[in-house]
Motif scaffolding. Structure first.
Motif, PDB file in Angstrom:
ATOM      1  N   VAL A  75      32.679  13.132 -12.745  1.00  0.00           N
ATOM      2  CA  VAL A  75      31.483  13.079 -13.626  1.00  0.00           C
ATOM      3  C   VAL A  75      30.451  13.964 -13.802  1.00  0.00           C
ATOM      4  O   VAL A  75      29.467  13.807 -14.412  1.00  0.00           O
ATOM      5  N   SER A  76      30.655  15.145 -12.695  1.00  0.00           N
ATOM      6  CA  SER A  76      29.503  16.083 -12.713  1.00  0.00           C
ATOM      7  C   SER A  76      30.214  17.283 -12.232  1.00  0.00           C
ATOM      8  O   SER A  76      31.427  17.282 -11.670  1.00  0.00           O
ATOM      9  N   HIS A  77      29.527  18.465 -12.379  1.00  0.00           N
ATOM     10  CA  HIS A  77      29.984  19.459 -11.717  1.00  0.00           C
ATOM     11  C   HIS A  77      30.150  19.624 -10.062  1.00  0.00           C
ATOM     12  O   HIS A  77      30.708  20.227  -9.472  1.00  0.00           O
ATOM     13  N   THR A  78      28.867  18.925  -9.724  1.00  0.00           N
ATOM     14  CA  THR A  78      28.863  18.769  -8.263  1.00  0.00           C
ATOM     15  C   THR A  78      30.007  18.068  -7.682  1.00  0.00           C
ATOM     16  O   THR A  78      30.442  18.163  -6.630  1.00  0.00           O
ATOM     17  N   THR A  79      30.211  16.691  -8.435  1.00  0.00           N
ATOM     18  CA  THR A  79      31.286  15.998  -7.974  1.00  0.00           C
ATOM     19  C   THR A  79      32.793  16.997  -8.105  1.00  0.00           C
ATOM     20  O   THR A  79      33.552  16.599  -7.219  1.00  0.00           O
ATOM     21  N   LYS A  80      33.046  17.688  -9.025  1.00  0.00           N
ATOM     22  CA  LYS A  80      34.006  18.572  -9.100  1.00  0.00           C
ATOM     23  C   LYS A  80      34.162  19.540  -7.976  1.00  0.00           C
ATOM     24  O   LYS A  80      35.229  19.607  -7.312  1.00  0.00           O
ATOM     25  N   GLU A  81      33.020  20.091  -7.706  1.00  0.00           N
ATOM     26  CA  GLU A  81      33.214  20.953  -6.421  1.00  0.00           C
ATOM     27  C   GLU A  81      33.190  20.149  -5.125  1.00  0.00           C
ATOM     28  O   GLU A  81      33.980  20.622  -4.141  1.00  0.00           O
ATOM     29  N   ARG A  86      37.226  18.474  -0.856  1.00  0.00           N
ATOM     30  CA  ARG A  86      37.856  17.405  -0.200  1.00  0.00           C
ATOM     31  C   ARG A  86      39.384  17.203  -0.202  1.00  0.00           C
ATOM     32  O   ARG A  86      39.831  16.717   0.817  1.00  0.00           O
ATOM     33  N   ALA A  87      39.701  17.551  -1.310  1.00  0.00           N
ATOM     34  CA  ALA A  87      41.132  17.175  -1.727  1.00  0.00           C
ATOM     35  C   ALA A  87      42.133  18.630  -1.681  1.00  0.00           C
ATOM     36  O   ALA A  87      43.240  18.737  -1.884  1.00  0.00           O
ATOM     37  N   SER A  88      41.462  19.636  -1.199  1.00  0.00           N
ATOM     38  CA  SER A  88      41.949  21.139  -1.414  1.00  0.00           C
ATOM     39  C   SER A  88      42.682  21.291  -2.883  1.00  0.00           C
ATOM     40  O   SER A  88      43.805  21.799  -2.836  1.00  0.00           O
ATOM     41  N   MET A  89      41.915  21.078  -3.735  1.00  0.00           N
ATOM     42  CA  MET A  89      42.702  21.123  -5.093  1.00  0.00           C
ATOM     43  C   MET A  89      42.323  22.391  -5.737  1.00  0.00           C
ATOM     44  O   MET A  89      41.080  22.925  -5.456  1.00  0.00           O
ATOM     45  N   ASN A  90      43.014  22.720  -6.818  1.00  0.00           N
ATOM     46  CA  ASN A  90      42.658  24.049  -7.640  1.00  0.00           C
ATOM     47  C   ASN A  90      41.336  23.392  -8.531  1.00  0.00           C
ATOM     48  O   ASN A  90      41.654  22.568  -9.304  1.00  0.00           O
ATOM     49  N   PRO A  91      40.445  24.369  -8.617  1.00  0.00           N
ATOM     50  CA  PRO A  91      39.121  23.531  -9.304  1.00  0.00           C
ATOM     51  C   PRO A  91      39.528  23.793 -10.634  1.00  0.00           C
ATOM     52  O   PRO A  91      38.868  23.164 -11.991  1.00  0.00           O
ATOM     53  N   HIS A  92      40.428  24.510 -11.230  1.00  0.00           N
ATOM     54  CA  HIS A  92      41.015  24.762 -12.727  1.00  0.00           C
ATOM     55  C   HIS A  92      41.674  23.728 -13.245  1.00  0.00           C
ATOM     56  O   HIS A  92      41.633  23.320 -14.344  1.00  0.00           O
TER      57      HIS A  92
END
Length: 132
Positions: A75-81, A86-92
């Motif tokens: 729901v936000s760029h901060t949440t995405k970061e 936290r989950a070691s995810m690819n941000p793309h």
């Protein structure tokens, strides 16, 4: 989870969507949906830390659950970061769709602003780190 399977089949569900990593039922439904070949989407609304037992547990569970997810919405760029770390995810592969406000229904009346020429901010939620 036999009931969950019956609902998916009976209602002809195409996509299973869960919110919030602290929901055991939502997380379990995502896992079962993927095992059954359904598309699965997760939406994250909150920020979590990295330094206490509860956050460490949630983060490890999310890393496992989201390893095979089809889409992730933040729901936000901060949440995405935060979720990326936290989950070691690819941000793309994380999508940001901000929470929305219907400005036709929630437009302030400037004549009622007090004191005049000020900006008033309204925050409707708990004021915690998790809320961003």
């Amino acid at each position: 989870m036999p009931l969950f399977r019956k609902i998916l089949i009976r209602e002809k569900i195409d996509i299973v969507h869960s919110h919030q990593g602290t929901s055991p039922l939502g997380n379990e439904c995502l896992l079962h949906a993927k095992a059954m070949g359904y598309k699965a989407i997760f939406t994250d609304h909150s920020l979590f830390g990295f330094d206490d037992a509860a956050c460490i547990h949630v983060n490890k569970a999310l890393k496992f659950i989201l390893s095979d997810i089809d889409e992730v919405i933040c729901v936000s760029h901060t949440t995405k970061e935060n979720l990326t770390l936290r989950a070691s995810m690819n941000p793309h592969i994380l999508n940001v769709i901000p929470n929305a406000v219907d400005i036709s229904r929630f437009t302030p009346d400037p004549s009622k602003r007090y004191p005049l020429n000020t900006i008033n901010i309204v925050y409707i939620a708990r004021w915690t780190f998790r809320k961003g």
